[in-house]
Design a protein around this motif. Structure first.
Motif, mmCIF file in Angstrom:
data_model
loop_
_atom_site.group_PDB
_atom_site.id
_atom_site.type_symbol
_atom_site.label_atom_id
_atom_site.label_comp_id
_atom_site.label_asym_id
_atom_site.label_seq_id
_atom_site.Cartn_x
_atom_site.Cartn_y
_atom_site.Cartn_z
ATOM 1 N N ILE A 193 0.776 -1.284 0.006
ATOM 2 C CA ILE A 193 -0.120 0.147 -0.118
ATOM 3 C C ILE A 193 0.963 1.010 0.023
ATOM 4 O O ILE A 193 1.674 1.294 1.229
ATOM 5 C CB ILE A 193 -0.889 -0.076 1.399
ATOM 6 N N PRO A 218 2.860 -1.527 -6.271
ATOM 7 C CA PRO A 218 1.764 -1.610 -5.284
ATOM 8 C C PRO A 218 0.562 -1.536 -5.708
ATOM 9 O O PRO A 218 -0.112 -1.498 -6.361
ATOM 10 C CB PRO A 218 2.088 0.010 -4.806
ATOM 11 N N GLN A 219 -0.369 -2.307 -4.639
ATOM 12 C CA GLN A 219 -1.703 -2.729 -5.010
ATOM 13 C C GLN A 219 -2.793 -1.600 -4.705
ATOM 14 O O GLN A 219 -3.293 -1.476 -5.585
ATOM 15 C CB GLN A 219 -2.224 -4.125 -4.166
ATOM 16 N N ILE A 220 -2.312 -0.735 -3.797
ATOM 17 C CA ILE A 220 -2.901 0.815 -3.291
ATOM 18 C C ILE A 220 -2.298 2.250 -3.120
ATOM 19 O O ILE A 220 -1.594 1.402 -2.888
ATOM 20 C CB ILE A 220 -3.778 0.354 -1.825
ATOM 21 N N HIS A 221 -2.695 2.324 -4.225
ATOM 22 C CA HIS A 221 -2.620 4.024 -3.686
ATOM 23 C C HIS A 221 -3.470 4.577 -2.922
ATOM 24 O O HIS A 221 -4.856 4.594 -3.234
ATOM 25 C CB HIS A 221 -1.868 4.507 -5.032
ATOM 26 N N THR A 222 -2.623 5.769 -2.322
ATOM 27 C CA THR A 222 -3.105 6.576 -1.520
ATOM 28 C C THR A 222 -3.421 8.162 -1.116
ATOM 29 O O THR A 222 -1.660 7.263 -1.239
ATOM 30 C CB THR A 222 -4.625 5.379 -0.511
ATOM 31 N N ASN A 227 -5.643 6.786 5.539
ATOM 32 C CA ASN A 227 -6.403 5.410 4.626
ATOM 33 C C ASN A 227 -5.619 4.656 4.595
ATOM 34 O O ASN A 227 -5.529 3.146 4.597
ATOM 35 C CB ASN A 227 -6.668 6.281 3.298
ATOM 36 N N VAL A 228 -3.984 4.833 4.599
ATOM 37 C CA VAL A 228 -3.253 3.796 4.585
ATOM 38 C C VAL A 228 -3.203 2.975 5.331
ATOM 39 O O VAL A 228 -3.259 1.077 5.231
ATOM 40 C CB VAL A 228 -2.003 4.294 3.847
ATOM 41 N N PHE A 231 -6.291 0.585 5.544
ATOM 42 C CA PHE A 231 -5.927 -0.741 4.801
ATOM 43 C C PHE A 231 -5.229 -1.704 5.527
ATOM 44 O O PHE A 231 -5.996 -2.610 5.220
ATOM 45 C CB PHE A 231 -5.176 -0.493 3.366
ATOM 46 N N GLY A 237 -2.191 -5.084 2.785
ATOM 47 C CA GLY A 237 -1.058 -4.540 2.479
ATOM 48 C C GLY A 237 -0.403 -4.465 3.545
ATOM 49 O O GLY A 237 -0.553 -4.361 4.446
ATOM 50 N N SER A 239 2.456 -1.689 4.414
ATOM 51 C CA SER A 239 2.780 0.186 4.151
ATOM 52 C C SER A 239 4.170 0.789 4.926
ATOM 53 O O SER A 239 3.996 0.147 6.193
ATOM 54 C CB SER A 239 1.864 0.902 3.796
#
Length: 303
Positions: A193, A218-222, A227-228, A231, A237, A239
């Motif tokens: 993440i 990365p599977q998730i971007h924020t 928020n990180v 998740f 994941g 981070s």
């Protein structure tokens, strides 16, 4: 007619306390001093203010009328004097702070509460914003003090720069929680993440993966630290997060470990070069820098 405020103050104190002795104690001067001020006032006004009966001073009707006028003046100046004293002791004023997100949720509110505890007249303006906006608002005068991430995009800012070491956050009970330090190769099969591509932690992690010959996907971007971390709690994941986001979280559900190679966040406390800080602002800035110091990387040198 030129009446002196001290004369009116002595007259007011005699009415309030009922005696010259009481007035002297209230004003912190001698009894003869109070009597002398009263005599001067009666001489200048040519109005009898008291009659003396069995050693007591009894106010005349004229004195009662004058007291109603003088009361507003004396109490008003007393309030002014108290306000000056409070300003000198940083008891009243306005605290204006804006901060980037990770430090604004868990770290700053308790610090501001601590600062405000004995300052009953303090007005507080506090906002959380992205770092470029933090700098813009401090420069424009909307806020006195800002905490932001590098780089500094605005001229005209004075900066106390510092650097913090990030840690790898993982869900509670994750397989990597058995490790004392996580290396980039430990993450070869882990969903990542990440903050947005322009964020310094994203760039440093990407470089670490590339240097290790590993794909960076990365599977998730924020774009929000909270928020990180949400998740991560949900098991989506791992981070990289700074200590302010990690150490001041109240919800739990995650663990964190040091990471190699080191990933740092460069930050700064900023003020405007064009406006002097208020006493309140300076007092809070001193406290803020003191409280941030334990989280900073030793030996960091700003440009």
């Amino acid at each position: 007619m030129s009446l002196r405020f001290r004369q009116l103050q002595a007259f007011h104190a005699i009415i309030e306390t009922g005696t010259v002795t009481g007035a002297a104690e209230m004003l912190g001067i001698s009894q003869p001093g109070v009597s002398n001020l009263l005599a001067q006032l009666e001489q200048q006004t040519r109005v009898p203010l008291f009659v003396r009966e069995k050693g007591r001073l009894l106010p005349t009707p004229e004195a009662d009328h004058l007291f109603r006028e003088v009361d507003t003046v004396v109490r008003g100046l007393d309030h002014v004097a108290q306000a000056v004293s409070d300003l000198q002791n940083s008891q009243i004023g306005q605290l204006q702070v804006v901060s980037q997100h990770s430090i604004s949720f868990g770290f700053l509110p308790p610090l501001i509460a601590q600062f405000a505890r004995d300052r009953t007249g303090l007005s507080i303006s506090f906002q959380s914003q992205y770092s470029p906006k933090v700098q813009e608002w401090v420069l424009s005068g909307l806020f006195e003090i800002g905490i932001c991430e590098a780089p500094l995009l605005q001229d005209g800012l004075s900066a106390h720069r510092f650097q913090v070491a990030c840690r790898l956050a993982m869900p509670q009970g994750h397989r990597l929680s058995a490790c004392r330090t996580i290396t980039v190769r430990d993450l070869a099969q882990e969903p990542i993440i990440a903050m947005g591509p322009d964020h310094m932690t994203h760039r440093q992690m990407r470089s670490a993966f590339q240097d290790a010959g590993l794909p960076w996907q990365p599977q998730i971007h924020t774009h929000m630290f909270r928020n990180v971390l949400s998740f991560v709690r949900e098991g989506m994941g791992v981070s990289m997060l700074d200590p302010f986001a990690l150490d001041f979280d109240r919800e739990g559900g995650f663990e964190s470990r040091p990471f190699e190679p080191a990933v740092h966040m460069d930050m700064a406390v900023v003020t405007s070069r064009h406006r002097p800080l208020s006493r309140i602002g300076q007092a809070f800035l001193d406290l803020l820098l003191e409280q941030i110091t334990p989280y900073t990387v030793a030996g960091f040198k700003s440009d």
